[in-house]
Design a protein around this motif. Structure first.
Motif, PDB file in Angstrom:
ATOM      1  N   ASN A  83       0.813  -1.215   0.000  1.00 30.04           N
ATOM      2  CA  ASN A  83       0.000   0.000   0.000  1.00 30.04           C
ATOM      3  C   ASN A  83       0.846   1.265   0.000  1.00 30.04           C
ATOM      4  OD1 ASN A  83      -2.493  -1.423   0.100  1.00 30.04           O
ATOM      5  ND2 ASN A  83      -2.197  -1.771   2.298  1.00 30.04           N
ATOM      6  N   ALA A  84       1.997   1.180  -0.618  1.00 33.80           N
ATOM      7  CA  ALA A  84       2.870   2.363  -0.696  1.00 33.80           C
ATOM      8  C   ALA A  84       2.194   3.477  -1.488  1.00 33.80           C
ATOM      9  CB  ALA A  84       4.196   1.978  -1.345  1.00 33.80           C
ATOM     10  N   SER A  85       2.477   4.710  -1.092  1.00 29.57           N
ATOM     11  CA  SER A  85       1.814   5.853  -1.727  1.00 29.57           C
ATOM     12  C   SER A  85       2.760   7.035  -1.813  1.00 29.57           C
ATOM     13  CB  SER A  85       0.564   6.231  -0.928  1.00 29.57           C
ATOM     14  OG  SER A  85      -0.032   7.395  -1.454  1.00 29.57           O
TER      15      SER A  85
ATOM     16  N   ASP B 188      -1.831  10.714   3.760  1.00 31.31           N
ATOM     17  CA  ASP B 188      -3.231  10.924   4.142  1.00 31.31           C
ATOM     18  C   ASP B 188      -3.376  11.525   5.535  1.00 31.31           C
ATOM     19  OD1 ASP B 188      -4.311   9.880   1.745  1.00 31.31           O
ATOM     20  OD2 ASP B 188      -3.974   7.835   2.481  1.00 31.31           O
ATOM     21  N   ASN B 189      -2.479  11.120   6.464  1.00 30.45           N
ATOM     22  CA  ASN B 189      -2.576  11.594   7.845  1.00 30.45           C
ATOM     23  C   ASN B 189      -1.192  11.964   8.366  1.00 30.45           C
ATOM     24  OD1 ASN B 189      -5.500  10.844   8.344  1.00 30.45           O
ATOM     25  ND2 ASN B 189      -4.662   8.816   7.854  1.00 30.45           N
ATOM     26  N   ASN B 190      -1.150  12.938   9.254  1.00 32.26           N
ATOM     27  CA  ASN B 190       0.114  13.311   9.880  1.00 32.26           C
ATOM     28  C   ASN B 190       0.679  12.112  10.652  1.00 32.26           C
ATOM     29  OD1 ASN B 190      -0.359  15.878   8.921  1.00 32.26           O
ATOM     30  ND2 ASN B 190      -1.012  16.716  10.890  1.00 32.26           N
ATOM     31  N   GLY B 191       1.996  11.973  10.636  1.00 31.80           N
ATOM     32  CA  GLY B 191       2.621  10.887  11.383  1.00 31.80           C
ATOM     33  C   GLY B 191       3.974  10.508  10.814  1.00 31.80           C
ATOM     34  N   TYR B 192       4.488   9.383  11.275  1.00 35.73           N
ATOM     35  CA  TYR B 192       5.788   8.906  10.819  1.00 35.73           C
ATOM     36  C   TYR B 192       5.605   7.942   9.648  1.00 35.73           C
ATOM     37  CZ  TYR B 192       8.139  10.982  14.830  1.00 35.73           C
ATOM     38  OH  TYR B 192       8.641  11.872  15.743  1.00 35.73           O
ATOM     39  N   TYR B 193       6.431   8.135   8.624  1.00 31.69           N
ATOM     40  CA  TYR B 193       6.354   7.310   7.415  1.00 31.69           C
ATOM     41  C   TYR B 193       7.758   6.821   7.046  1.00 31.69           C
ATOM     42  CZ  TYR B 193       1.508   8.672   6.695  1.00 31.69           C
ATOM     43  OH  TYR B 193       0.155   8.843   6.854  1.00 31.69           O
TER      44      TYR B 193
ATOM     45  N   LYS C 149       3.624  15.451   7.137  1.00 29.37           N
ATOM     46  CA  LYS C 149       2.294  16.039   7.267  1.00 29.37           C
ATOM     47  C   LYS C 149       1.466  15.728   6.024  1.00 29.37           C
ATOM     48  CE  LYS C 149       3.774  19.775  10.326  1.00 29.37           C
ATOM     49  NZ  LYS C 149       3.814  21.239  10.563  1.00 29.37           N
ATOM     50  N   THR C 150       0.166  15.869   6.176  1.00 27.60           N
ATOM     51  CA  THR C 150      -0.757  15.564   5.085  1.00 27.60           C
ATOM     52  C   THR C 150      -0.402  16.335   3.822  1.00 27.60           C
ATOM     53  OG1 THR C 150      -2.505  15.201   6.703  1.00 27.60           O
ATOM     54  CG2 THR C 150      -3.184  15.504   4.415  1.00 27.60           C
ATOM     55  N   GLY C 151      -0.451  15.663   2.699  1.00 27.72           N
ATOM     56  CA  GLY C 151      -0.145  16.287   1.416  1.00 27.72           C
ATOM     57  C   GLY C 151       0.751  15.399   0.577  1.00 27.72           C
ATOM     58  N   LYS C 152       1.281  15.948  -0.487  1.00 27.18           N
ATOM     59  CA  LYS C 152       2.164  15.185  -1.367  1.00 27.18           C
ATOM     60  C   LYS C 152       3.481  14.887  -0.658  1.00 27.18           C
ATOM     61  CE  LYS C 152       4.035  15.179  -6.076  1.00 27.18           C
ATOM     62  NZ  LYS C 152       5.354  14.671  -5.663  1.00 27.18           N
ATOM     63  N   ALA C 153       3.873  13.628  -0.693  1.00 23.17           N
ATOM     64  CA  ALA C 153       5.126  13.235  -0.041  1.00 23.17           C
ATOM     65  C   ALA C 153       6.319  13.718  -0.856  1.00 23.17           C
ATOM     66  CB  ALA C 153       5.175  11.719   0.107  1.00 23.17           C
ATOM     67  N   ASP C 154       7.301  14.255  -0.177  1.00 30.82           N
ATOM     68  CA  ASP C 154       8.533  14.660  -0.866  1.00 30.82           C
ATOM     69  C   ASP C 154       9.384  13.430  -1.167  1.00 30.82           C
ATOM     70  OD1 ASP C 154       7.852  17.371  -0.676  1.00 30.82           O
ATOM     71  OD2 ASP C 154       8.674  17.464   1.371  1.00 30.82           O
ATOM     72  N   LYS C 155      10.410  13.619  -1.976  1.00 34.11           N
ATOM     73  CA  LYS C 155      11.354  12.538  -2.239  1.00 34.11           C
ATOM     74  C   LYS C 155      12.146  12.222  -0.980  1.00 34.11           C
ATOM     75  CE  LYS C 155      12.077  13.331  -7.196  1.00 34.11           C
ATOM     76  NZ  LYS C 155      13.078  13.626  -8.255  1.00 34.11           N
ATOM     77  N   CYS C 156      12.514  10.966  -0.838  1.00 37.45           N
ATOM     78  CA  CYS C 156      13.345  10.557   0.294  1.00 37.45           C
ATOM     79  C   CYS C 156      14.716  11.223   0.177  1.00 37.45           C
ATOM     80  CB  CYS C 156      13.499   9.038   0.310  1.00 37.45           C
ATOM     81  SG  CYS C 156      14.629   8.412   1.571  1.00 37.45           S
ATOM     82  N   ARG C 157      15.152  11.841   1.258  1.00 33.23           N
ATOM     83  CA  ARG C 157      16.437  12.561   1.201  1.00 33.23           C
ATOM     84  C   ARG C 157      17.644  11.617   1.190  1.00 33.23           C
ATOM     85  NH1 ARG C 157      15.572  15.248   7.117  1.00 33.23           N
ATOM     86  NH2 ARG C 157      16.157  13.457   8.407  1.00 33.23           N
TER      87      ARG C 157
ATOM     88  N   TRP D 146       6.041   5.871   0.108  1.00 29.87           N
ATOM     89  CA  TRP D 146       6.116   5.797   1.562  1.00 29.87           C
ATOM     90  C   TRP D 146       4.981   4.942   2.105  1.00 29.87           C
ATOM     91  CZ3 TRP D 146      10.008   8.739   4.043  1.00 29.87           C
ATOM     92  CH2 TRP D 146      10.691   9.635   3.204  1.00 29.87           C
ATOM     93  N   ILE D 147       5.209   4.352   3.287  1.00 31.11           N
ATOM     94  CA  ILE D 147       4.139   3.670   4.009  1.00 31.11           C
ATOM     95  C   ILE D 147       4.203   4.099   5.476  1.00 31.11           C
ATOM     96  CG2 ILE D 147       4.084   1.654   2.485  1.00 31.11           C
ATOM     97  CD1 ILE D 147       5.642   0.135   4.632  1.00 31.11           C
ATOM     98  N   PRO D 148       3.081   3.999   6.191  1.00 32.27           N
ATOM     99  CA  PRO D 148       3.100   4.359   7.635  1.00 32.27           C
ATOM    100  C   PRO D 148       4.118   3.512   8.392  1.00 32.27           C
ATOM    101  CG  PRO D 148       0.851   4.171   6.836  1.00 32.27           C
ATOM    102  CD  PRO D 148       1.717   3.652   5.741  1.00 32.27           C
TER     103      PRO D 148
END
Length: 235
Positions: free
Chosen positions: A187-189, A193-198, A210-218, A225-227
């Motif tokens: 279920n990677a995305s 959808d919700n604030n938290g650790y991913y 935070k909620t919104g489009k995920a940035d690229k992994c640094r 990303w997944i929760p």
């Protein structure tokens, strides 16, 4: 029809090939002799040669097996020649083992070296690429050791024998990490959808989002990303 077919079969050739029935007793004797030779050879090699097989030691065991197998049933292969092969293999093993004990460079050349695959809850991706390990296979190895997510792991090391050594955080120090349970990565995305650790599904890097489009992994520049999980280990 079937009975006629069965009658036409040369049962002796089917069961014994070109050998006579009397060769069965010789096979028993040959097998007993080579069986004793294998036991003696493994006793000379010592416990290390059996319990912790490196690539080099695996080659030795295969060589002993090949030398022992043919004379057990092949009349054209003499027992003396196989015993000589045994002696040569054991001598080479002794010489190489001696050189391994004297030279670290030679040891790494022959047996390879241990490699850190997980450090501080994240994949050591440069090292992981060097090993012929699929993520599913590696996750299965970790689950067998009671791991449910990478945040429980301080270090995971692949030993020269191929086994995985895992060093855990104390429960109070367990971090958020990439879940490794079956189908956990399905279920990677790229959207949060919700604030938290991913956790990044590629390298296991974990951060608060935070909620919104995920940035690229640094760490690896991937975008899926997944929760993350911070469950404690159950021991």
């Amino acid at each position: 029809m079937i009975s006629v077919f069965l009658l036409k079969i040369d049962w002796k050739e089917l069961l014994m090939g070109h050998e006579e029935w009397s060769f069965i007793l010789e096979i028993i004797l040959r097998t007993a002799i080579m069986f004793l030779a294998i036991i003696i050879g493994l006793r000379i090699l010592g416990k290390r040669g059996v319990k912790q097989l490196s690539i080099f030691e695996l080659v030795v065991i295969i060589g002993l097996g090949s030398a022992a197998g043919d004379p057990m049933f092949n009349k054209d292969v003499g027992i003396v020649s196989s015993i000589i092969v045994f002696i040569v293999i054991i001598l080479l093993y002794t010489i190489v083992t001696y050189c391994i004990g004297k030279s670290k460079v030679f040891e790494k050349l022959v047996e390879g070296k241990s490699i850190c695959l997980v450090e501080e809850g994240e994949f050591s991706i440069d090292n992981f690429k060097k090993e012929n390990l699929g993520s599913d296979e590696f996750f299965a190895e970790l689950r067998l050791k009671g791991v449910s997510h990478l945040g429980q792991i301080e270090k995971a090391i692949e030993e020269i024998s191929g086994e995985i050594s895992v060093f855990f955080y104390e429960n109070e120090n367990v971090k958020y990490g990439l879940p490794i349970m079956p189908d956990s990565l399905t279920n990677a995305s790229k959207y949060i959808d919700n604030n938290g650790y991913y956790s990044c599904t590629f390298c296991g890097h974990t951060e608060e989002k935070k909620t919104g489009k995920a940035d690229k992994c640094r760490k690896c520049n991937k975008e899926e990303w997944i929760p993350a999980s911070n469950k404690k280990r159950v021991t």
